[in-house]
Write an enzyme that holds these catalytic residues in place. Structure first.
Site, PDB file in Angstrom:
ATOM      1  N   ASP A 157       0.670  -1.159  -0.094  1.00 52.22           N
ATOM      2  CA  ASP A 157      -0.033   0.017  -0.052  1.00 52.22           C
ATOM      3  C   ASP A 157       0.820   1.327   0.105  1.00 52.22           C
ATOM      4  O   ASP A 157       1.601   1.430   0.862  1.00 52.22           O
ATOM      5  CB  ASP A 157      -1.028  -0.090   1.230  1.00 52.22           C
ATOM      6  N   ASP A 363      -2.330   5.800  -5.947  1.00 52.43           N
ATOM      7  CA  ASP A 363      -2.449   4.679  -4.670  1.00 52.43           C
ATOM      8  C   ASP A 363      -2.559   3.404  -5.127  1.00 52.43           C
ATOM      9  O   ASP A 363      -3.512   3.195  -6.033  1.00 52.43           O
ATOM     10  CB  ASP A 363      -3.653   5.256  -3.926  1.00 52.43           C
TER      11      ASP A 363
END
Length: 489
Positions: A157, A363
């Protein structure tokens, strides 16, 4: 001399003919580049896990060293979940709902960091194999690392800074495929003290300050996520291996109270931009603050790679890497933000006053890209103009541009390119343009969604990053894109 004139005329004619032919040829090539063929049968297999054998173990990811780089295999999170999905429609709906909650939480974080006010409604180099996370029940990606002598599969992440895993003894833990990390079995495990700089850095990295424990004064952490998920536990340090690359005194969260849809993963790897706690900052002495990845599709057999370090010679990109600068934003300094300057659909540049006034966030933890309402409206209009004649289908969750393609074996779909400052561009892979809702292709949607408001932060999700080499260079504050057919081998 008289005989030379016809020859000159012939050469001039030949030259003009070749110029015209070249122009025509380029035009044909340009036309081809405006459309891509999507094989719907193959796309169905990739979307729904392919024909590979699913297993209950996550630890088949590989690693290797090449030219000083440690290469970790990255796979989709589906790789770790066993069994057959019975109701795919319900599964897809749930995934998009959770992605929506995740984005809402990110927006609340952005608002808080920018204004400091929350609202009632806020909720050397190493390459590691990277895998898609569909088997772990979300559309995220996983790698396997070694922590304290134990192999652990973690979600990758770039929107998070803190790395954490579930630990024994556990007060509340979700089910994971691997045994829980046991600190008592690691000789190198140490608690982080409450008065340390690492404990103080938690406030900046997670939004929550470290909490002092008792006897001794150990540091405890809390991280909340947008879908109601959270992790809480002891802040610690231990020995980490990224492939065969050793990282001493790696600081991470030892989670003893964890809840959420992290699937079968053991925890999360934070690749955010914080100065002290993310994997990127903690390994900057080894890798110079550079990492890259290539995210594969959701098919079981597909894999990509997470490369820690800047040796671009080991990449398998098919187009040159084009770079754009990372936009500096003091309030959002832990996120990767770019200056989006344009979007083109099928070679047609969209006419929009502003594409993302505050910059666009890239992201790996968000699935579907989110764009300002005015930008999304322009994309939708141009896409429908070019992709015409196909029967419509009802909208699905956050997706509102859908089609019934069950009668087609393949379709020509318009290309999609995102343009950035410095002439960098991201050409969205053909598998990242449509989101298949139903396995018979009777409901297949444009894989983009609109934000609620123009002033919200736009996001490039992992769905649109498939089969791209995305290079993060935090030292030089730049980010690069190149097309690459993802493969660990």
């Amino acid at each position: 001399m008289a005989d030379a004139k016809p020859m000159l005329q012939f050469l001039l004619f030949l030259f003009l003919f070749l110029v015209c032919l070249g122009t025509y040829g380029n035009g044909v090539q340009g036309f081809r580049e405006k459309n891509k063929v999507l094989d719907l049968q193959e796309f169905r297999l990739k979307q729904h896990g392919g024909t590979g054998t699913r297993t209950s173990a996550c630890l088949s990811q590989k690693s290797r060293k090449e030219k000083g780089a440690t290469i970790l295999e990255i796979k989709h999170r589906d790789y770790c979940s066993a069994g057959k999905i019975v109701d795919w429609n319900k599964k897809q709906q749930k995934r998009l709902m959770l992605d929506d909650l995740h984005v809402r939480f990110l927006q609340s974080q952005f608002r808080y960091r920018i204004s400091g006010i929350t609202t009632k409604d806020d909720v050397s180099e190493a390459q590691i194999p990277l895998t898609s996370g569909v088997r772990l029940e979300t559309l995220n990606y996983i790698v396997t690392v070694e922590l304290g002598g134990r192999n652990m599969t973690v979600i990758v992440d770039t929107g998070s800074d803190l790395t954490w895993v579930q630990c024994q003894p556990c007060k509340l833990c979700y089910n994971q495929q691997e045994p829980l990390f046991n600190p008592s079995e690691s000789k190198s495990y140490q608690s982080v003290l409450c008065n340390s700089t690492n404990c103080q850095a938690l406030q900046f990295a997670t939004g929550n300050s470290g909490v002092c424990g008792r006897n001794p004064q150990t540091c405890n952490y809390v991280v909340n996520y947008g879908d109601g998920s959270y992790t809480r536990g002891e802040f610690a340090r231990d020995h980490l291996y990224l492939g065969t690359t050793s990282v001493d005194n790696f600081v991470f969260g030892c989670g003893r109270n964890n809840k959420g849809l992290f699937g079968g993963a053991s925890g999360l790897m934070g690749l955010g931009r914080s100065d002290s706690l993310s994997v990127v900052s903690q390994t900057s002495g080894l890798f110079g603050g550079v990492f890259s990845y290539c995210l594969p599709s959701t098919e079981v057999a597909d894999s990509g790679s997470l490369v820690m370090g800047g040796d671009s010679s080991i990449y398998k990109n098919s187009t040159p890497i084009s770079y754009t600068r990372m936009v500096a934003n003091p309030q959002l300094s832990t996120f990767y933000i770019l200056n989006l300057t344009g979007i083109s659909i099928g070679g047609v540049a969209l006419q929009v006053p502003s594409f993302a006034s505050g910059g666009i966030l890239i992201d790996s933890g968000t699935v579907i890209s989110r764009l300002p309402p005015s930008v999304y409206k322009a994309i939708k209009a141009e896409f429908l103009k070019q992709f015409s004649g196909y029967p419509p289908a009802p909208g699905f969750s956050i997706l509102d541009t859908c089609f019934n393609l069950s009668a087609y074996q393949e379709v020509n779909i318009p290309t999609m390119k995102m343009h950035f400052e410095g002439d960098a561009e991201l050409t969205v892979d053909v598998t990242g343009i449509f989101y298949m809702v139903k396995t018979d292709a009777s409901q297949i949607c444009l894989a983009l969604a609109s934000l609620s408001y123009e002033d919200e932060v736009a996001i490039i999700g992992n769905y649109q990053q498939r089969n791209q080499r995305v290079v993060y260079n935090t030292k030089d504050s730049k980010l690069g894109f190149a097309e690459e057919s993802c493969s660990f081998i």
